[in-house]
Design an enzyme around this catalytic site. Structure first.
Site, PDB file in Angstrom:
ATOM      1  N   MET A  27       0.849  -1.197   0.000  1.00 16.03           N
ATOM      2  CA  MET A  27       0.000   0.000   0.000  1.00 16.03           C
ATOM      3  C   MET A  27       0.885   1.247   0.000  1.00 16.03           C
ATOM      4  SD  MET A  27      -3.452  -0.952   2.027  1.00 16.03           S
ATOM      5  CE  MET A  27      -2.897  -0.585   3.666  1.00 16.03           C
ATOM      6  N   HIS A  34       9.140  -3.554   3.687  1.00 14.65           N
ATOM      7  CA  HIS A  34       8.750  -3.781   2.287  1.00 14.65           C
ATOM      8  C   HIS A  34       9.986  -4.109   1.436  1.00 14.65           C
ATOM      9  CE1 HIS A  34       5.470  -0.821   3.480  1.00 14.65           C
ATOM     10  NE2 HIS A  34       4.776  -1.854   3.050  1.00 14.65           N
ATOM     11  N   GLN A  58     -10.389  -2.482   2.380  1.00 20.43           N
ATOM     12  CA  GLN A  58      -9.915  -3.160   3.593  1.00 20.43           C
ATOM     13  C   GLN A  58      -9.881  -2.228   4.797  1.00 20.43           C
ATOM     14  OE1 GLN A  58      -5.991  -4.097   1.636  1.00 20.43           O
ATOM     15  NE2 GLN A  58      -5.196  -3.790   3.687  1.00 20.43           N
TER      16      GLN A  58
HETATM   17  O1  PAF Z   1      -0.241  -5.712   3.697  1.00 20.53           O
HETATM   18  C1  PAF Z   1      -0.628  -4.807   2.932  1.00 20.53           C
HETATM   19  O2  PAF Z   1       0.054  -3.825   2.676  1.00 20.53           O
HETATM   20  C2  PAF Z   1      -2.007  -4.939   2.285  1.00 20.53           C
HETATM   21  O3  PAF Z   1      -2.920  -5.530   3.141  1.00 20.53           O
HETATM   22  C3  PAF Z   1      -1.975  -5.658   0.939  1.00 20.53           C
HETATM   23  C4  PAF Z   1      -1.516  -7.098   1.081  1.00 20.53           C
HETATM   24  C5  PAF Z   1      -1.047  -4.925  -0.017  1.00 20.53           C
HETATM   25  C6  PAF Z   1      -3.385  -5.695   0.324  1.00 20.53           C
HETATM   26  O4  PAF Z   1      -3.882  -4.419   0.122  1.00 20.53           O
END
Ligand code: PAF
Length: 279
Positions: A27, A34, A58
């Site tokens: 995100m 990341h 979400q």
């Molecule tokens: O973990 C995240 O950053 C989010 O939940 C994902 C897996 C990119 C889904 O939007």
């Protein structure tokens, strides 16, 4: 590094990338956690794609969608340095076109823990990740262990829906003081930032109790709770000692490998953390 927005552009760019392709869904507002996923994908795959999409479905109505931190320019420069081949930046309209009405629901695994506190969250996660998998067609997809339940849900979904890919779950990356890396850490002011490593300390305290012979799941949950309560700025939402496969709370003896986890408010910021017992 190529940057694309539409599904058509993505498909075209993807078709010229060699397999195996590793996908890192994000995100944005990238941090070392990341980048560790990108690094792992780089090692294991011939090409690496990253998606950046703050997925509205979400987030609950009272969650931080509008305030969620974003810095695409910085993200792109970090991804370029990390050796990413392709970045997909879809818009909400591309992901959820008018009339959208198809959802992915993973049943039992999404009910406890985060699912109990954030109704609808995992429906949004499973749906968007299924869409990412379908559009990008990776051979491997990389997720962080910090979102332990998310990792379990995505693994289950990939299996249940026959996605021809391997879900790779990578270790939590921590700050030197133990705080698990998260884009949400940027919400913390200085005093709150000092308080935040209490989550990690609570996990360590339960681990130490287990090493010293404590086996009762209830006692281990209590040890975590007491540690959290020693920090005045911490407001625990839940602490858990659960079966790592089913995510059901353990009553009685906790075996090595049980999943310790928690969600804790520090001010208005909700942080999560976890560890496998005895590992
Ligand atoms: O973990 C995240 O950053 C989010 O939940 C994902 C897996 C990119 C889904 O939007």
């Amino acid at each position: 590094m190529k940057t694309v927005i539409t599904v058509q552009e993505l498909r075209q760019a993807r078709s010229s990338l060699p397999n195996p392709l590793g996908l890192v869904p994000t995100m944005g507002y990238l941090h070392a956690g990341h980048l560790s996923l990108v690094e792992r994908a780089r090692k294991e795959c011939a090409s690496v794609a990253v998606s950046i999409f703050v997925n509205p479905t979400q987030f609950g109505p009272n969650e931080d969608l509008a305030a969620y931190p974003r810095d695409v320019d910085r993200d792109l420069s970090l991804l370029e340095q990390a050796g990413t081949d392709l970045v997909w930046l879809p818009t909400p309209e591309i992901m959820y076109p008018p009339g959208f009405q198809t959802w992915v629901e993973v049943e039992h695994l999404t009910r406890p823990l985060e699912g109990a506190m954030r109704p609808g969250h995992f429906r949004g996660v499973a749906t968007v990740v299924a869409k990412l998998f379908n559009a990008v067609q990776p051979q491997k997809a990389y997720f962080g262990q910090k979102d332990a339940q998310q990792a379990a849900v995505i693994r289950r979904m990939a299996l249940d829906l026959n996605f021809p890919l391997q879900v790779v779950v990578c270790p939590i990356v921590r700050e030197p003081d133990g705080l698990a890396m998260s884009s949400r850490n940027t919400y913390l002011d200085e005093r709150q930032r000092q308080a935040a490593p209490v989550l990690h300390r609570a996990l360590l305290a339960a681990q130490a109790a287990f090493q010293a012979g404590e086996r009762q799941a209830d006692k281990l949950r209590q040890v975590m709770l007491e540690t959290l309560q020693s920090e005045p700025l911490a407001r625990p939402q839940y602490v858990s000692c659960a079966d790592p496969e089913t995510l059901q709370e353990i009553e009685g003896q906790a075996p090595p490998g049980a999943l310790l986890s928690m969600a804790v408010y520090i001010g208005k910021t909700r942080l999560i953390d976890n560890a496998f017992l005895g590992l």
